[in-house]
Design a protein around this motif. Structure first.
Motif, mmCIF file in Angstrom:
data_model
loop_
_atom_site.group_PDB
_atom_site.id
_atom_site.type_symbol
_atom_site.label_atom_id
_atom_site.label_comp_id
_atom_site.label_asym_id
_atom_site.label_seq_id
_atom_site.Cartn_x
_atom_site.Cartn_y
_atom_site.Cartn_z
ATOM 1 N N THR A 10 56.848 77.984 -6.251
ATOM 2 C CA THR A 10 56.928 76.973 -7.319
ATOM 3 C C THR A 10 57.685 77.497 -8.531
ATOM 4 O O THR A 10 58.617 76.849 -9.033
ATOM 5 C CB THR A 10 55.510 76.533 -7.734
ATOM 6 O OG1 THR A 10 54.764 76.176 -6.582
ATOM 7 C CG2 THR A 10 55.587 75.359 -8.699
ATOM 8 N N GLU A 11 57.291 78.665 -9.028
ATOM 9 C CA GLU A 11 57.936 79.221 -10.218
ATOM 10 C C GLU A 11 59.323 79.763 -9.906
ATOM 11 O O GLU A 11 60.228 79.707 -10.747
ATOM 12 C CB GLU A 11 57.062 80.329 -10.813
ATOM 13 C CG GLU A 11 55.711 79.858 -11.320
ATOM 14 C CD GLU A 11 55.856 78.757 -12.370
ATOM 15 O OE1 GLU A 11 56.717 78.899 -13.268
ATOM 16 O OE2 GLU A 11 55.117 77.764 -12.280
ATOM 17 N N ASN A 66 54.631 70.835 0.370
ATOM 18 C CA ASN A 66 53.908 70.668 -0.893
ATOM 19 C C ASN A 66 52.426 70.852 -0.593
ATOM 20 O O ASN A 66 51.884 70.217 0.330
ATOM 21 C CB ASN A 66 54.152 69.280 -1.475
ATOM 22 C CG ASN A 66 55.600 69.067 -1.834
ATOM 23 O OD1 ASN A 66 56.260 69.956 -2.358
ATOM 24 N ND2 ASN A 66 56.132 67.879 -1.532
ATOM 25 N N LEU A 122 61.497 78.478 -7.957
ATOM 26 C CA LEU A 122 62.450 77.362 -7.941
ATOM 27 C C LEU A 122 62.903 76.962 -9.348
ATOM 28 O O LEU A 122 63.933 76.292 -9.501
ATOM 29 C CB LEU A 122 61.817 76.153 -7.248
ATOM 30 C CG LEU A 122 61.613 76.289 -5.731
ATOM 31 C CD1 LEU A 122 60.842 75.093 -5.195
ATOM 32 C CD2 LEU A 122 62.953 76.409 -5.022
ATOM 33 N N LYS A 123 62.171 77.391 -10.358
ATOM 34 C CA LYS A 123 62.535 77.058 -11.741
ATOM 35 C C LYS A 123 63.541 78.035 -12.339
ATOM 36 O O LYS A 123 64.046 77.824 -13.440
ATOM 37 C CB LYS A 123 61.282 77.042 -12.622
ATOM 38 C CG LYS A 123 60.242 76.007 -12.213
ATOM 39 C CD LYS A 123 58.994 76.122 -13.085
ATOM 40 C CE LYS A 123 57.909 75.159 -12.638
ATOM 41 N NZ LYS A 123 56.669 75.296 -13.455
ATOM 42 N N ILE A 124 63.823 79.114 -11.628
ATOM 43 C CA ILE A 124 64.698 80.156 -12.175
ATOM 44 C C ILE A 124 66.128 79.647 -12.338
ATOM 45 O O ILE A 124 66.692 79.041 -11.436
ATOM 46 C CB ILE A 124 64.676 81.405 -11.260
ATOM 47 C CG1 ILE A 124 63.302 82.072 -11.303
ATOM 48 C CG2 ILE A 124 65.762 82.397 -11.675
ATOM 49 C CD1 ILE A 124 63.149 83.236 -10.340
ATOM 50 N N GLU A 125 66.703 79.931 -13.486
ATOM 51 C CA GLU A 125 68.107 79.619 -13.762
ATOM 52 C C GLU A 125 68.731 80.793 -14.490
ATOM 53 O O GLU A 125 68.054 81.551 -15.182
ATOM 54 C CB GLU A 125 68.235 78.353 -14.615
ATOM 55 C CG GLU A 125 67.764 77.087 -13.931
ATOM 56 C CD GLU A 125 67.934 75.857 -14.818
ATOM 57 O OE1 GLU A 125 68.226 76.047 -16.036
ATOM 58 O OE2 GLU A 125 67.779 74.731 -14.326
ATOM 59 N N ASP A 156 49.836 70.911 -5.362
ATOM 60 C CA ASP A 156 50.790 70.902 -6.476
ATOM 61 C C ASP A 156 51.710 72.119 -6.485
ATOM 62 O O ASP A 156 52.298 72.453 -7.524
ATOM 63 C CB ASP A 156 50.062 70.823 -7.833
ATOM 64 C CG ASP A 156 49.238 69.550 -7.964
ATOM 65 O OD1 ASP A 156 49.722 68.501 -7.476
ATOM 66 O OD2 ASP A 156 48.138 69.612 -8.511
ATOM 67 N N LYS A 157 51.836 72.776 -5.355
ATOM 68 C CA LYS A 157 52.708 73.933 -5.259
ATOM 69 C C LYS A 157 53.717 73.729 -4.124
ATOM 70 O O LYS A 157 53.453 72.982 -3.177
ATOM 71 C CB LYS A 157 51.908 75.205 -5.004
ATOM 72 C CG LYS A 157 50.949 75.575 -6.131
ATOM 73 C CD LYS A 157 50.155 76.815 -5.779
ATOM 74 C CE LYS A 157 49.187 77.182 -6.898
ATOM 75 N NZ LYS A 157 48.385 78.397 -6.559
ATOM 76 N N LYS A 158 54.846 74.400 -4.249
ATOM 77 C CA LYS A 158 55.840 74.404 -3.178
ATOM 78 C C LYS A 158 55.650 75.699 -2.393
ATOM 79 O O LYS A 158 55.772 76.791 -2.951
ATOM 80 C CB LYS A 158 57.250 74.329 -3.736
ATOM 81 C CG LYS A 158 58.338 74.308 -2.658
ATOM 82 C CD LYS A 158 58.333 72.976 -1.884
ATOM 83 C CE LYS A 158 58.911 71.867 -2.741
ATOM 84 N NZ LYS A 158 59.034 70.596 -1.967
#
Length: 322
Positions: free
Chosen positions: A307-308, A276, A310-313, A279-281
């Motif tokens: 970060t973004e 981390n 990891l949000k993918i679905e 505020d980013k991975k």
């Protein structure tokens, strides 16, 4: 389509078109076999034959990345558009079968397999009567020989590799220095394993890559980093020529030296971390670089803001530019 057209019989063994027809025979045999299997009664046999038939993907890939580009050079762009779309429709059917297998909905499989059977036969008829005859008219012997070299990189769906074409010692494309007929000049361009690129293009490509890259040579000296506006970790020109152990804070330098030690010994080839940071991975990976003989040539460090990602679905298959 049980027998080959005369124009195919006249071709020497190993010719790309003749290989396509050898694959056609295999496809027909597999289709005949799978259509006679009840997946709910003999799933293991069905699954085995289906996996073999899925090898048709290599055939599609060779056409799209090998045959079609050569046809485009001669002004025939139709296959790149129409036939490629047809390939994708068949790919969707294969995915449907995979989905049914995963969902254990085998009652739907027979219907989809019959569609695959019809679509593949239709495709092979178009190839036999239009695609391949026209390709043989358009392309030169040099084209076919170049194509065969690239075909080897992708592979075939045949169990046994086709005989060499032409009958001569194979030269890996990365070692082939023959001039090729290209729509651009290769003067002042760097020759890579596959393709040519100018220094400006290479710089721009690395600059706009959404990944931090740093190359440390076999002597642990930093020789390169890509300069971009959105780097995760800032770099400056002063790092070039610097020993890598002086480029990391004391709390992490021992980890870096351990990675280098294991890479040099050949006991490891990759190391990765995720942290981390602001505020980013951040995903950090190290890869050992070795030449063809396995000699250690350094390490490349890659850092990426995921970060973004990891949000993918699910899936997004269409543009959403609005």
């Amino acid at each position: 389509m049980s027998s080959w057209p005369e124009y195919v019989n006249a071709l020497p063994d190993g010719h790309p078109v003749k290989v396509y027809f050898e694959e056609n025979l295999l496809v027909q045999s597999l289709l005949s076999e799978i259509c006679a299997i009840d997946a709910q009664v003999d799933f293991e046999l069905f699954f085995n034959v289906f996996n073999q038939l899925s090898g048709v993907e290599k055939r599609f890939t060779r056409k799209e990345n090998q045959l079609f580009p050569y046809l485009e050079k001669h002004g025939w762009t139709g296959p790149s558009q129409g036939m490629w779309a047809f390939h994708d429709e068949i790919r969707d059917l294969f995915r449907e079968v995979r989905g049914c297998i995963e969902a254990k909905s085998l009652n739907k499989v027979t219907r989809i397999v019959k569609r695959i059977d019809r679509e593949l036969f239709h495709l092979m008829e178009i190839e036999e009567h239009r695609l391949f005859p026209n390709a043989l008219e358009l392309l030169s012997e040099e084209d076919w020989q170049e194509m065969r070299e690239g075909d080897m990189e992708i592979g075939w769906m045949l169990a046994k590799e086709p005989v060499p074409y032409p009958a001569e010692e194979y030269v890996h494309p990365g070692e082939d220095r023959r001039k090729r007929r290209l729509p651009f000049s290769t003067d002042d361009r760097i020759r890579l394993d596959e393709g040519y690129i100018s220094t400006e293009q290479l710089n721009l490509m690395l600059q706009f890559m959404p990944i931090d890259l740093t190359y440390v040579d076999e002597n642990d000296i930093v020789v390169f980093y890509n300069r971009g506006d959105n780097r995760v970790f800032p770099r400056s020109a002063g790092i070039i020529g610097r020993e890598v152990k002086f480029c990391h804070p004391p709390k992490s330098v021992d980890h870096v030296l351990k990675i280098l030690e294991e890479f040099k010994k050949g006991t490891q080839d990759k190391a990765e971390f995720w942290i981390n940071f602001k505020d980013k991975k951040i995903h950090i990976r190290y890869f050992a670089i070795r030449d063809k003989e396995g000699t250690y040539k350094g390490v490349i460090e890659m850092s990426q803001d995921i970060t973004e990602i990891l949000k993918i679905e699910g899936q997004q298959r269409l543009l959403d530019w609005g």
